[in-house]
Design an enzyme around this catalytic site. Structure first.
Site, PDB file in Angstrom:
ATOM      1  CD1 TRP A   1      -2.639   1.651   0.501  1.00 14.59           C
ATOM      2  CD2 TRP A   1      -1.997   1.871   2.634  1.00 14.59           C
ATOM      3  NE1 TRP A   1      -3.353   2.687   1.058  1.00 14.59           N
ATOM      4  CE2 TRP A   1      -2.968   2.839   2.367  1.00 14.59           C
ATOM      5  CE3 TRP A   1      -1.447   1.804   3.911  1.00 14.59           C
ATOM      6  CZ2 TRP A   1      -3.410   3.756   3.320  1.00 14.59           C
ATOM      7  CZ3 TRP A   1      -1.874   2.702   4.857  1.00 14.59           C
ATOM      8  CH2 TRP A   1      -2.852   3.673   4.566  1.00 14.59           C
ATOM      9  CG  ASP A  27      -1.832  -2.585   7.525  1.00 10.15           C
ATOM     10  OD1 ASP A  27      -2.957  -2.561   8.062  1.00 10.15           O
ATOM     11  OD2 ASP A  27      -1.496  -1.803   6.615  1.00 10.15           O
ATOM     12  CE  LYS A  32      -9.895  -0.912   4.378  1.00  8.98           C
ATOM     13  NZ  LYS A  32      -9.034   0.289   4.436  1.00  8.98           N
TER      14      LYS A  32
HETATM   15  N1  PLA Z   1      -3.492  -0.613   5.403  1.00 11.27           N
HETATM   16  C1  PLA Z   1      -3.799  -1.064   4.190  1.00 11.27           C
HETATM   17  C2  PLA Z   1      -3.101  -2.257   3.667  1.00 11.27           C
HETATM   18  C3  PLA Z   1      -4.788  -0.408   3.415  1.00 11.27           C
HETATM   19  O1  PLA Z   1      -5.077  -0.877   2.209  1.00 11.27           O
HETATM   20  C4  PLA Z   1      -5.431   0.722   3.938  1.00 11.27           C
HETATM   21  C5  PLA Z   1      -6.472   1.458   3.137  1.00 11.27           C
HETATM   22  C6  PLA Z   1      -5.072   1.137   5.226  1.00 11.27           C
HETATM   23  C7  PLA Z   1      -4.100   0.451   5.934  1.00 11.27           C
HETATM   24  C8  PLA Z   1      -5.669   2.336   5.906  1.00 11.27           C
HETATM   25  O2  PLA Z   1      -6.995   2.331   6.038  1.00 11.27           O
HETATM   26  P1  PLA Z   1      -7.757   3.255   7.095  1.00 11.27           P
HETATM   27  O3  PLA Z   1      -6.770   4.225   7.646  1.00 11.27           O
HETATM   28  O4  PLA Z   1      -8.833   3.883   6.342  1.00 11.27           O
HETATM   29  O5  PLA Z   1      -8.212   2.291   8.138  1.00 11.27           O
HETATM   30  N2  PLA Z   1      -6.356   1.430   1.743  1.00 11.27           N
HETATM   31  C9  PLA Z   1      -7.387   1.980   0.833  1.00 11.27           C
HETATM   32  C10 PLA Z   1      -7.706   3.438   1.108  1.00 11.27           C
HETATM   33  C11 PLA Z   1      -8.662   1.187   1.008  1.00 11.27           C
HETATM   34  C12 PLA Z   1      -6.529   4.365   1.158  1.00 11.27           C
HETATM   35  O6  PLA Z   1      -5.643   4.331   0.297  1.00 11.27           O
HETATM   36  O7  PLA Z   1      -6.508   5.159   2.117  1.00 11.27           O
HETATM   37  C13 PLA Z   1      -6.902   1.783  -0.612  1.00 11.27           C
HETATM   38  O8  PLA Z   1      -7.661   2.105  -1.534  1.00 11.27           O
HETATM   39  O9  PLA Z   1      -5.782   1.276  -0.789  1.00 11.27           O
END
Ligand code: PLA
Length: 451
Positions: free
Chosen positions: A180, A261, A297
């Site tokens: 991510w 995570d 989620k």
């Molecule tokens: N860790 C991972 C692996 C994630 O994919 C995301 C969110 C988070 C943490 C953080 O989420 P939160 O802080 O909202 O709890 N990833 C999303 C959204 C869903 C984003 O980029 O913020 C994504 O589209 O990858």
């Protein structure tokens, strides 16, 4: 070097490198530094525009939000951000969340006082149980876990990272390649050096277990290791339980520190316990670990920003001292966390009926995503789209890492009005039976036009 100095110099280094690449560019401004005679002169006149976030930025990224919002096409499709949508393409508030909110509103004894620095005590206990296992976890029974309520998954990662930068002797964290996009930024800004370990094999579109084990094997003893608990983002590729066991043994033999995570518990398999198995394996061996949990989620509480950081320690005494230091990280950062989201989560987790209702709604979301995988795979087979697309049904969780190139993604955006991140990641949760044929047409055209 003292912790604070070290963090400052890391930050300075980060800013230098960033500025060189025009990312987050910050140039010190002074009132005399540019056309000071002009009436509209600003002390920030020299600030360079920062690049937009590829996923979330409300001003929008090239491939995702802004372009999507501006696009007048009736067939446009946003598969960028990992947010669940119904078959009708609408955001979903779970019924169980509505019910819990109703209970909270009706309860006149509830007030809006500040929560303690570590958050809502009930919420913290219930969150630890959810990820570690209600009865089974010796860590919970022995009070070896400290849990603090944080601002969703991101905030939990950041608080954990700040704590490590301040109190842990190893300041290097290894993250999977790819991962991510926000991970690197979170850990760098907290003052940790970020390195990567091999994870994904583009040839098989599966796990590169050999490369992963080699890289962990050559990491320095004590290094921190970021692991996606389940439903790896962006690849959708998770180790099997046997592979997890291999990874666990290597990590423990080298005294690496696992930092999980857990942003998708329940979304990979539809089972909360099933998706927590990797974490429980590590906690079960009595060793230390960090876990960042998000309810964005699995409860659909994206904007409520509700999550938790748990640190599993070897003794109850250490756990309590760790918690006292976590307060020193949190208090100057945001003082104490927000109350509403954590109250919803607690109401659901502590009531058997609400909890059961939640698991059913969660399973329905996970199942819908799995159905989308099957439909997309079948649609590509039906079109005779060149290539092996079986990874669409093998990968799990919210995303499919399609293997489409940036050029092919751009083609799909331009010709088919389909928006996704430039690495070819598709949010399966944004698809519906109605939109699958359009996506399949676009993928077919992209791979046959641009090779
Ligand atoms: N860790 C991972 C692996 C994630 O994919 C995301 C969110 C988070 C943490 C953080 O989420 P939160 O802080 O909202 O709890 N990833 C999303 C959204 C869903 C984003 O980029 O913020 C994504 O589209 O990858």
């Amino acid at each position: 070097m003292e912790g604070a100095d070290r963090r400052l110099s890391t930050l300075a280094r980060h800013l230098q490198t960033s500025a060189a690449g025009h990312e987050n560019a910050t140039i010190t401004c002074s009132p005399t530094s540019s056309s000071s005679s002009s009436g509209d002169h600003s002390i920030f006149a020299n600030i360079l525009p920062a690049p937009e976030d590829p996923i979330l930025d409300p001003r929008g990224a090239v491939f995702v939000t802004v372009a999507y919002n501006k696009d007048p096409s009736p067939v446009k499709l946003n598969l960028g951000v990992g947010a669940y949508r119904t078959e009708e393409g609408k955001p979903l508030v779970l019924n169980v969340v509505r019910r819990a909110e109703q209970l909270l509103v009706n309860d006149r004894s509830r007030v809006k006082e500040y929560l303690p620095i570590v958050g809502f005590a009930d919420f913290n206990k219930l969150s630890a149980k959810l990820i570690l296992g209600a009865d089974s976890s010796p860590a919970i029974k022995g009070n070896l876990v400290t849990t603090v309520q944080c601002l969703s998954g991101t905030g939990s990662l950041r608080v954990g990272a700040e704590f490590l930068a301040k109190h842990y002797y190893q300041r290097t964290i290894y993250i999977p390649n790819p991962t991510w996009g926000n991970h690197t930024k979170i850990f760098n800004l907290a003052g940790l050096a970020v390195k990567t370990y091999r994870y994904y094999d583009p040839l098989t579109r599966g796990l590169n277990i050999q490369g992963l084990l080699e890289d962990l094997g050559s990491a320095p003893s004590g290094a921190i290791l970021l692991l996606h608990a389940c439903a790896h983002n962006p690849t959708g590729v998770d180790p099997t339980l046997e592979q997890w066991e291999q990874i666990r043994r290597l990590i423990r033999s080298k005294s690496l520190l696992p930092f999980f995570d857990s942003a998708y518990q329940g979304f990979a398999s539809g089972s909360l316990d099933g998706d927590a198995q990797s974490v429980r394996m590590f906690v079960g061996d009595g060793g230390e670990c960090f876990i960042a949990q998000s309810y964005a989620k699995n409860m659909g509480l994206y904007g409520e920003r509700v999550g938790a950081l748990s640190i599993v320690c070897r003794t109850a005494d250490v756990a309590s001292r760790v918690e006292s230091q976590l307060k020193l990280v949190i208090r100057p950062m945001y003082s104490s966390p927000p109350i509403h989201g954590a109250s919803i989560v607690s109401a659901i987790l502590k009531d058997r009926n609400l909890y059961n209702e939640w698991t059913l709604e969660l399973k329905a979301m996970a199942d819908r995503i799995i159905t989308m995988r099957k439909q997309l795979f079948d649609a590509l087979c039906a079109r005779g789209t060149p290539g092996d697309w079986s990874h669409i049904i093998k990968q799990i969780g919210m995303f499919t890492f399609t293997g489409l190139s940036t050029k092919q993604v751009m083609f799909m955006t331009k010709e088919y009005h389909i928006y996704l991140t430039s690495d070819g990641r598709i949010s399966m949760a944004g698809l519906s039976s109605r939109t699958v044929p359009h996506l399949a047409d676009a993928i077919h055209a992209a791979v046959t036009t641009i090779v």
